[in-house]
Design an enzyme around this catalytic site. Structure first.
Site, mmCIF file in Angstrom:
data_model
loop_
_atom_site.group_PDB
_atom_site.id
_atom_site.type_symbol
_atom_site.label_atom_id
_atom_site.label_comp_id
_atom_site.label_asym_id
_atom_site.label_seq_id
_atom_site.Cartn_x
_atom_site.Cartn_y
_atom_site.Cartn_z
ATOM 1 N NE ARG A 111 -1.489 -13.192 0.637
ATOM 2 C CZ ARG A 111 -1.189 -12.045 -0.012
ATOM 3 N NH1 ARG A 111 -1.738 -10.902 0.339
ATOM 4 N NH2 ARG A 111 -0.346 -12.077 -1.026
ATOM 5 C CG HIS A 136 -6.695 -11.210 -5.107
ATOM 6 N ND1 HIS A 136 -7.047 -10.353 -4.098
ATOM 7 C CD2 HIS A 136 -5.488 -10.757 -5.573
ATOM 8 C CE1 HIS A 136 -6.116 -9.420 -3.955
ATOM 9 N NE2 HIS A 136 -5.158 -9.647 -4.816
ATOM 10 C CG HIS A 210 -5.595 -6.327 -8.180
ATOM 11 N ND1 HIS A 210 -4.340 -5.843 -8.458
ATOM 12 C CD2 HIS A 210 -5.463 -7.105 -7.079
ATOM 13 C CE1 HIS A 210 -3.488 -6.338 -7.571
ATOM 14 N NE2 HIS A 210 -4.139 -7.093 -6.724
ATOM 15 C CG ASP A 282 0.910 -6.770 -0.270
ATOM 16 O OD1 ASP A 282 -0.267 -6.376 -0.378
ATOM 17 O OD2 ASP A 282 1.311 -7.842 -0.744
ATOM 18 C CD GLU A 348 -5.653 -4.498 -4.333
ATOM 19 O OE1 GLU A 348 -6.197 -5.596 -4.146
ATOM 20 O OE2 GLU A 348 -4.436 -4.339 -4.205
#
Ligand code: BGC
Length: 382
Positions: A111, A136, A210, A282, A348
């Site tokens: 983000r 993304h 991803h 996350d 990632e």
């Protein structure tokens, strides 16, 4: 690949097990030239191809759409192959509803707050596609572009070179960005990704992949029993919009401490504010090694039931570990199973989220005359 892995592959081949796997019709021979087939067409008629390559016991299927890894097959401790990445069987689902399954992410992984940043005194407004933020790369990121793909063999390596040129101003980003991504399978079955980019105006860039991993096989259930180790003493806490606060917090005594191997599920229901914000994990881990000239080991993921193991090395300073929190039972996967929360996880390798708005984070600025270069290696073993 260690000797035990060579042995199980040889045994599986002898038993005819290798012929059982595969989701398509084009088959590359091990170590041979990548094979290409038509996968589908976009609404405007643009052809999308699927490439198949195989080397050292790893089989990869890659789409020209988004550079998507549609399938990655590796053997378990008995030589049984399974596809260990989430995806879809057909192109339409990738176009209509993919949560970035297997895709290349650009121009900016994760983000950017309010989709806005200031560089050299100019403020740029990006495409906003995640509440008030840009995620993304915006609404039409690199995951939704058709890449130019060419197959190659080089010595004992087999691979694909993927190219995409992003026009000046695309999704609000300054500069014409020429991106080149190389997927290589070596004779040990390691999957290496080399990212390169150049620009004609100062810009920001943060490319990643991803892939959603489930080492027991896509569609086989949750990854909470997978064991994970991450070489990071700090992570970047976020606000309610999953934007880093700027703090590099210690993992000690928190659910974010993966320095000692533990299962993904062990602490995922602990009452920690950060897990509430992410509906699970996350977050970006601040890798102990920092930026490195060569890929260095940063994480190991292992499924104890199959014995399949993934080891990740990277040149990057960060790792976004996303525990598949937003998979909600509405997507039908490649093998015909419905994906639910926690059915896969993403690891990632990247620079930190929202770096353009955090001068204290490692810089993501790319200037004309310089080449952006990062590499990540995925090694597999039973
Ligand atoms: C992000 C998640 C997001 C997911 C999209 C991850 O990289 O960290 O917040 O929901 O991508 O599928």
């Amino acid at each position: 690949m260690d000797m035990s892995r060579r042995t199980v592959i040889a045994a599986a081949t002898a038993a005819g097990l290798t012929a059982a796997a595969g989701v398509g019709t084009a088959h590359a021979s091990p170590g041979g030239r990548p094979a290409k087939e038509l996968f589908g067409r976009l609404a405007d008629g643009t052809k999308v191809h699927r490439w198949s390559l195989e080397n050292g016991g790893t089989r990869l299927k890659v789409l020209s759409y988004g550079g998507v890894v549609q399938s990655l097959e590796i053997p378990d401790r008995h030589g049984r192959y399974r596809n260990v990445v989430l995806g879809f069987a057909g192109l339409d689902d990738y176009v209509a509803k993919s949560p970035y399954f297997g895709a290349l992410i650009g121009r900016y992984g994760n983000r950017i707050a309010k989709g806005r940043f200031t560089l050299d005194g100019t403020t740029h407004q990006l495409s906003v596609n995640d509440g008030v933020n840009s995620l993304h790369g915006g609404a039409q990121g690199f995951d939704k572009r058709v890449w130019d793909v060419a197959g190659f063999t080089s010595g004992t390596d087999v691979g694909l070179v993927l190219r995409y040129t992003s026009a000046d101003g695309e999704m609000g980003y300054p500069g014409t960005l020429r991106a080149k991504v190389t997927y290589t399978l070596n004779r040990h079955g390691d999957w290496r990704i080399d990212y390169e980019a150049t620009t004609d105006r100062a810009t920001v860039v943060n490319l990643t992949s991803h892939v959603y991993w489930n080492l027991a096989g896509e569609g086989s259930g949750s990854i909470y029993d997978h064991e994970l180790e991450i070489a990071a003493a700090r992570y970047t806490p976020v606000d309610t919009g999953l934007i880093p606060t700027g703090e590099l917090a210690r993992v000690t005594g928190t659910p974010f401490d993966f320095r000692r191997t533990k299962t993904v599920g062990e602490d995922i229901r602990v009452g920690h504010q950060q897990l509430l914000y992410g509906q699970g994990i996350d977050h970006n881990w601040v890798l102990d090694k920092g930026i490195s000239a060569r890929p260095e080991h940063i994480a190991t993921l292992r499924d104890p039931s199959s014995g399949r193991t993934l080891r990740i090395s990277t040149t990057e300073p960060g790792l976004q570990f996303y525990s598949g929190n937003f998979l909600d039972g509405t997507l039908l996967g490649t093998g015909g199973h419905i994906y639910r929360q926690g059915d896969a996880l993403c690891l990632e390798t990247q620079h930190f989220p929202d770096s353009p708005n955090h001068p204290s984070f490692p810089s993501t600025v790319l200037r004309p005359g310089r080449t952006y270069r990062t590499s990540t290696v995925h090694s597999f073993g039973p």
